[in-house]
Scaffold this motif. Structure first.
Motif, short mmCIF file in Angstrom:
data_model
loop_
_atom_site.label_atom_id
_atom_site.label_comp_id
_atom_site.label_asym_id
_atom_site.label_seq_id
_atom_site.Cartn_x
_atom_site.Cartn_y
_atom_site.Cartn_z
N TYR A 172 -0.53 -1.17 0.22
CA TYR A 172 -1.93 -0.79 0.41
C TYR A 172 -2.60 -1.62 1.49
N LEU A 225 -9.54 -3.64 -3.66
CA LEU A 225 -8.17 -4.10 -3.93
C LEU A 225 -8.16 -5.49 -4.55
N LEU A 256 -9.09 -5.16 -8.13
CA LEU A 256 -8.02 -4.56 -8.92
C LEU A 256 -6.89 -5.57 -9.18
N GLN A 299 -4.35 -1.26 -15.40
CA GLN A 299 -4.72 -1.01 -14.02
C GLN A 299 -4.10 -2.05 -13.08
N GLY A 307 -0.29 -1.33 -12.29
CA GLY A 307 0.08 -0.15 -11.52
C GLY A 307 0.49 1.00 -12.42
N TYR A 341 2.35 2.91 -7.94
CA TYR A 341 1.14 2.95 -7.12
C TYR A 341 -0.03 2.40 -7.94
N LEU A 342 -1.17 2.24 -7.27
CA LEU A 342 -2.39 2.01 -8.03
C LEU A 342 -2.66 3.25 -8.88
N ALA A 383 -9.47 2.26 -8.38
CA ALA A 383 -8.12 2.56 -7.89
C ALA A 383 -8.05 3.99 -7.37
N ASN A 399 -7.13 5.12 -3.50
CA ASN A 399 -6.09 6.12 -3.24
C ASN A 399 -6.65 7.32 -2.48
#
Length: 378
Positions: free
Chosen positions: A202, A227, A230, A237, A240, A270-271, A307, A311
């Motif tokens: 990311y 980010l 997160l 979360q 991932g 992924y997130l 998130a 994305n």
């Protein structure tokens, strides 16, 4: 894998707006009337359009097919080619039989490093599914050769939930519901540690888009703030989420036995919300589906919302970059004006992609406002 990518089109949309809901801002397109578009059907298909008929092994393309078939039969001697399902500059799909089983062979034609890496990732995904079956239906691996980028899998029954990347009409609600159910089950799956990697960096992707001028300084800073939050969110979360990575309706086959997901070349961690962001980005003609996706994406609270927004910004920017390139290529390859008669009511070369780009830019502006609102609530 089984459906061809084709030209996409979307009409101009009224400006959409953000609507607050629950834990914070989310993307909720306003209701609008879908106008019929007689020009949408039958417009020219781009590279990768389905090829009908039996295999033709004559000419330069036939020689290329012979090489591909030979590569398939080295790893699967019983494979009997029957028909070319799809062909593009990057790969070719060949339908055939292996005993009593109908199979699909996929051979890479463009052996540039990026495509080779992606192809090998897809093979690795199918190999992982042999031991660790996902909670959704996926084709069974028959044979694979990572070195020569050749893959043979069973051909699954069913119809594609959409025939193009960006459907020009809202899909039936039942189809969207089935697709979202399959995605939700997959996203809740926790395969053993080390089975899959994280295909998307990311931080590097945000920096890359900023260098290309696709993100402003504020875009970069806002996304980095989300980010950072997160990374310290912890819980589900922070860990991932397992995602298909290319959750397009054209990669989902609908059958009486349930949805089947194909094309696993981007699968991994992924997130949370990456698959939902992908579906949201391509369902511009389905505002009700978009609203449902937005609500699903924020059910787990502010971290899940953040998130999803990260994305979504990355997915929409990737789509914009892809179709800007497509518009430039279409214009460059189009014959001079007036040399080819244009049917009444037909769009000029590149106009369909330009209309889609207009919508994508509007969507990205909406996502940008949601990101800034999310940063403001931190």
């Amino acid at each position: 894998m089984y459906t061809a990518s084709s030209s996409v089109s979307a009409p101009p949309r009224p400006q959409t707006r953000l609507a607050p809901a629950g834990a914070g801002p989310y993307l909720a397109p306003a209701q609008r009337t879908v106008r019929p578009r007689p020009w949408a059907a039958g417009t020219g298909a781009g590279t990768g359009a389905p090829v009908s008929g039996r295999i033709d092994l004559s000419g330069p393309q036939g020689a290329q097919l012979k090489v591909a078939i030979a590569a398939v039969q080295r790893i699967c001697p019983e494979f009997n080619p029957v028909q070319v399902l799809r062909r593009s500059g990057r790969s070719v799909l060949i339908v055939g039989t292996t005993g009593r089983t109908t199979a699909v062979a996929k051979c890479l034609l463009d052996h540039s490093p990026a495509w080779v890496e992606r192809f090998r990732h897809e093979i690795a995904s199918y190999r992982s599914f042999v031991r660790h079956r996902p909670p959704v239906r996926a084709p069974r691996l028959i044979a694979a050769d990572p070195e020569n980028c050749t893959l043979v899998i069973e051909r699954m029954p069913g119809r594609a939930a959409a025939l193009s990347r960006h459907p020009v009409e809202a899909p039936p609600r039942a189809d969207v519901r089935a697709a979202l159910g399959a995605i939700a089950r997959l996203n809740a799956w926790r395969p053993p540690a080390g089975t899959f990697d994280a295909p998307l960096d990311y931080g590097a992707r945000i920096a890359r888009y900023h260098e290309l001028g696709l993100f402003t300084d504020r875009d970069r800073d806002d996304l980095q703030k989300l980010l950072h939050g997160l990374a310290h969110a912890g819980g589900r979360q922070g860990m991932g989420q397992f995602c298909h990575g290319d959750a397009l309706l054209s990669n989902i086959l609908l059958s009486p036995a349930g949805p089947v997901l194909v094309d696993w070349e981007h699968a991994g961690w992924y997130l949370p919300g990456y698959d939902l962001a992908t579906l949201w980005a391509v369902l511009g003609d389905a505002p009700l589906a978009r609203r449902q996706i937005s609500q699903m994406a924020q059910q787990q609270g502010p971290a899940a919302r953040d998130a999803f927004l990260v994305n979504l910004m990355l997915v929409l920017t990737r789509e914009i970059r892809t179709y800007e390139t497509a518009v430039q290529r279409t214009i460059r390859e189009a014959p001079p004006a007036g040399t080819v008669p244009t049917p009444s009511g037909a769009l000029a070369p590149g106009e369909e992609q330009r209309l889609l780009l207009r919508r994508l830019h509007d969507d990205c502006a909406m996502a940008r406002r949601a990101v800034r609102a999310a940063v403001g609530t931190r």
